[in-house]
Design a protein around this motif. Structure first.
Motif, short mmCIF file in Angstrom:
data_model
loop_
_atom_site.label_atom_id
_atom_site.label_comp_id
_atom_site.label_asym_id
_atom_site.label_seq_id
_atom_site.Cartn_x
_atom_site.Cartn_y
_atom_site.Cartn_z
N LEU A 341 25.25 30.55 106.32
CA LEU A 341 25.67 31.78 105.65
C LEU A 341 26.04 32.87 106.65
O LEU A 341 26.91 33.71 106.37
CB LEU A 341 24.54 32.27 104.73
CG LEU A 341 24.20 31.37 103.54
CD1 LEU A 341 23.15 32.02 102.66
CD2 LEU A 341 25.44 31.04 102.73
N SER A 345 29.50 35.11 106.40
CA SER A 345 29.16 36.42 105.84
C SER A 345 30.36 37.36 105.86
O SER A 345 30.61 38.10 104.89
CB SER A 345 27.99 37.04 106.60
OG SER A 345 28.30 37.16 107.98
N ALA A 348 32.63 36.62 103.04
CA ALA A 348 32.10 37.07 101.76
C ALA A 348 32.31 38.57 101.58
O ALA A 348 32.67 39.03 100.49
CB ALA A 348 30.61 36.73 101.66
N THR A 353 32.36 39.10 97.60
CA THR A 353 31.61 38.04 96.93
C THR A 353 30.14 38.14 97.30
O THR A 353 29.80 38.27 98.48
CB THR A 353 32.14 36.64 97.34
OG1 THR A 353 33.54 36.58 97.05
CG2 THR A 353 31.40 35.54 96.60
N LEU A 355 26.50 36.69 97.95
CA LEU A 355 25.86 35.44 98.36
C LEU A 355 24.39 35.48 97.98
O LEU A 355 23.66 36.41 98.36
CB LEU A 355 26.00 35.23 99.87
CG LEU A 355 27.41 34.96 100.40
CD1 LEU A 355 27.38 34.83 101.93
CD2 LEU A 355 27.99 33.71 99.78
N VAL A 381 30.51 26.50 101.24
CA VAL A 381 30.32 27.91 100.89
C VAL A 381 31.62 28.69 101.09
O VAL A 381 31.98 29.54 100.27
CB VAL A 381 29.16 28.52 101.71
CG1 VAL A 381 29.04 30.02 101.41
CG2 VAL A 381 27.85 27.82 101.41
N ILE A 385 33.60 30.86 98.27
CA ILE A 385 33.95 32.28 98.44
C ILE A 385 35.45 32.48 98.26
O ILE A 385 35.91 33.43 97.60
CB ILE A 385 33.50 32.78 99.83
CG1 ILE A 385 31.98 32.78 99.94
CG2 ILE A 385 34.06 34.17 100.11
CD1 ILE A 385 31.47 33.08 101.34
N ARG A 389 36.53 35.28 94.49
CA ARG A 389 36.61 36.67 94.96
C ARG A 389 36.09 37.62 93.87
O ARG A 389 36.54 37.57 92.73
CB ARG A 389 38.04 37.02 95.33
CG ARG A 389 38.52 36.29 96.59
CD ARG A 389 39.91 36.72 97.02
NE ARG A 389 40.30 36.07 98.26
CZ ARG A 389 39.98 36.51 99.45
NH1 ARG A 389 39.29 37.63 99.58
NH2 ARG A 389 40.38 35.87 100.54
N THR A 392 30.17 35.53 92.36
CA THR A 392 28.88 35.20 92.98
C THR A 392 28.87 33.75 93.44
O THR A 392 29.33 32.86 92.72
CB THR A 392 27.72 35.42 92.00
OG1 THR A 392 27.73 36.79 91.56
CG2 THR A 392 26.39 35.11 92.64
N VAL A 393 28.32 33.52 94.63
CA VAL A 393 28.11 32.18 95.16
C VAL A 393 26.62 32.02 95.42
O VAL A 393 26.02 32.82 96.16
CB VAL A 393 28.91 31.93 96.45
CG1 VAL A 393 28.54 30.57 97.04
CG2 VAL A 393 30.41 31.99 96.18
N ASP A 411 29.40 28.43 92.17
CA ASP A 411 30.22 29.64 92.18
C ASP A 411 30.62 30.02 90.76
O ASP A 411 30.43 29.24 89.82
CB ASP A 411 31.46 29.45 93.07
CG ASP A 411 32.41 28.38 92.56
OD1 ASP A 411 32.87 28.49 91.40
OD2 ASP A 411 32.72 27.43 93.33
#
Length: 478
Positions: A341, A345, A348, A353, A355, A381, A385, A389, A392-393, A411
């Motif tokens: 992640l 990041s 995201a 988005t 995470l 992941v 993402i 857009r 939520t993931v 997602d």
């Protein structure tokens, strides 16, 4: 009474002699006398006289021969089936189904082998087949027939059943068990018209069975059918061999293409790495202003993305070929997810988005290749993402059962149609132009998970998002 003193009305059948009724003997002698008489008349007289009565006398000889054959079939066959007896009209004319040679349909010529121990039988059949346009060779016994078949590519064999030494059954068995000869069709010929003999020949691999003397129309039709069937098989075999060679050439071209692609891609890594290192060094140069640093950041990010694509392609090729080696170490699921992640990041944040992680408590450590599993998580992941857009993931880790640990990436994006589930995991497979990419990310994920002995799958409904999940065994399977 000795054999020499037996009356002439006795007739030998096989190894025994059976008294023939005088009426039957008379009926047999009558057509025989006609055959001899007409044949003698054909040989007598002037050329003009012989030519004038040639056809009619031959028809009379032929008709008498068929009547004699019918008498033999009716009185001396040990089997009641008369299906192979030559047809004879009640009016002593030629058989109704007989057509003069000049009116018969043309048969595509072939190379034929006639096998018969009787020279006259070979001559009669050879002359008839030659007149039909075939090229004919003959053999007087089974050994010569097998030798000729290995020297000449015959289209069809006409094989006599009853021969001294190696009979027709033995020759047929040799033909069917020989890799060089087994494809050649065989028609069995015999004066024996019993059904048991017919069945035995067909079960042994004969294409057909004909009883002597031959009906000309039936003989021609059976030979024509066998030749057409063989030519059909020959065309199929030739086409299969051509397809096989084309397939082998295609495989070779694909190997050459893959080798060249791998060589080019492998050679790209060195200059690409040098570009990335140079850009990163420029980023640390204090002489750059803010705008220039941003440009260097973009350039470095693009270089790293391109390098990752190159590595994905090389790793996919290695795993497909089975040459990739996993570097097993003890791993923590929580640490693995956290590291993945961290790498996505920024993506995201850019896509607005959220995470979320849901990691079960007390998960055991497991053994795996950290690099490949981390890249698997990053790919899954990052894809989520990219197509979620503003949504939520969620990354979930749980102990699927006593033997596996499961990772799931859920997602809230557009979703994937069920018909594309398998295609998206294929190398260079893409869902549509809107989701264009290299088509390597999910292929890498699938191969990496399966290399660990795990399984990856997708669950999705268009409009409600997707869930990619994969399981990894807790213990390494040797």
């Amino acid at each position: 009474m000795s054999t020499l003193m037996r009356p002439q009305s006795d007739l030998a059948i096989g190894s025994a002699r059976t008294r023939v009724p005088s009426q039957l003997l008379h009926e047999l002698r009558n057509p025989l006398n006609q055959i001899i008489g007409y044949a003698e008349m054909l040989a007598e007289g002037s050329d003009a006289e012989r030519r004038e009565r040639f056809v009619s006398d031959l028809e009379n000889i032929r008709s008498a021969g068929h009547r004699m054959l019918a008498l033999i079939e009716e009185n001396f066959t040990a089997f009641d089936d008369k299906s192979f007896a030559a047809p004879v009209d009640d009016d002593d004319e030629a058989p109704r189904d007989w057509v003069p040679a000049q009116q018969e349909a043309a048969v595509a010529p072939g190379v034929l082998l006639v096998v018969d121990d009787d020279a006259i039988n070979r001559d009669v059949l050879t002359r008839r087949l030659t007149r039909q346009g075939h090229h004919v060779q003959t053999a007087s016994n089974g050994q010569d027939a097998l030798r000729l078949m290995r020297e000449v590519a015959f289209d069809l064999v006409l094989l006599d059943v009853v021969m001294p030494g190696m009979d027709g059954y033995d020759v047929l068995r040799h033909i069917r068990s020989d890799d060089q000869l087994h494809h050649v069709p065989v028609i069995m010929i015999s004066v024996v018209s019993e059904m048991q003999s017919v069945v035995r020949c067909i079960e042994a691999g004969a294409e057909d069975y004909l009883a002597k003397p031959f009906n000309p129309t039936l003989l021609k039709a059976r030979i024509g059918a066998c030749l057409e069937k063989k030519r059909g098989r020959d065309r199929e075999n030739a086409l299969f061999e051509k397809l096989q060679k084309n397939y082998e050439r295609l495989q070779e071209v694909e190997r050459l293409r893959d080798d060249m692609r791998n060589m080019i891609v492998h050679d790209l890594r060195t200059p690409l790495t040098a570009v990335i290192v140079g850009v990163e060094m420029l980023q640390r140069d204090g002489a750059l202003n803010e705008s220039q640093r941003e440009l260097m950041t973009v350039a470095a990010g693009g270089g790293r993305t391109l390098l990752a694509m190159v590595n994905d392609l090389l790793d996919v090729e290695k795993m497909e070929s089975g040459s990739a080696q996993l570097q097993y170490i003890e791993l923590s699921a929580a640490a693995l997810v956290a590291g993945a992640l961290e790498q996505v990041s920024a993506l995201a944040v850019e896509g607005h988005t959220a995470l979320i992680t849901e990691i079960a408590d007390g998960l055991p450590h497991f053994r795996g290749d950290e690099n490949k599993l981390s890249r698997t998580l990053v790919n899954l992941v990052a894809n989520a993402i990219k197509f979620t857009r503003g949504g939520t993931v969620t990354v979930t880790v749980s102990q699927h059962d006593e033997e596996n640990i499961q990772f799931a990436i859920r997602d809230t994006g557009d979703g994937i149609p069920a018909g594309a589930f398998e295609r998206i995991f294929e190398k260079f497979g893409q869902l549509d132009s809107r989701r264009a990419g290299t088509g390597l990310g999910l292929a890498f994920c699938k191969l990496a998970v399966e290399a660990h002995g795990g399984r990856i799958k997708v669950e999705s409904t268009p409009g409600t998002g997707s869930t990619f999940s994969f399981s990894i065994p807790l213990a390494v399977k040797e």
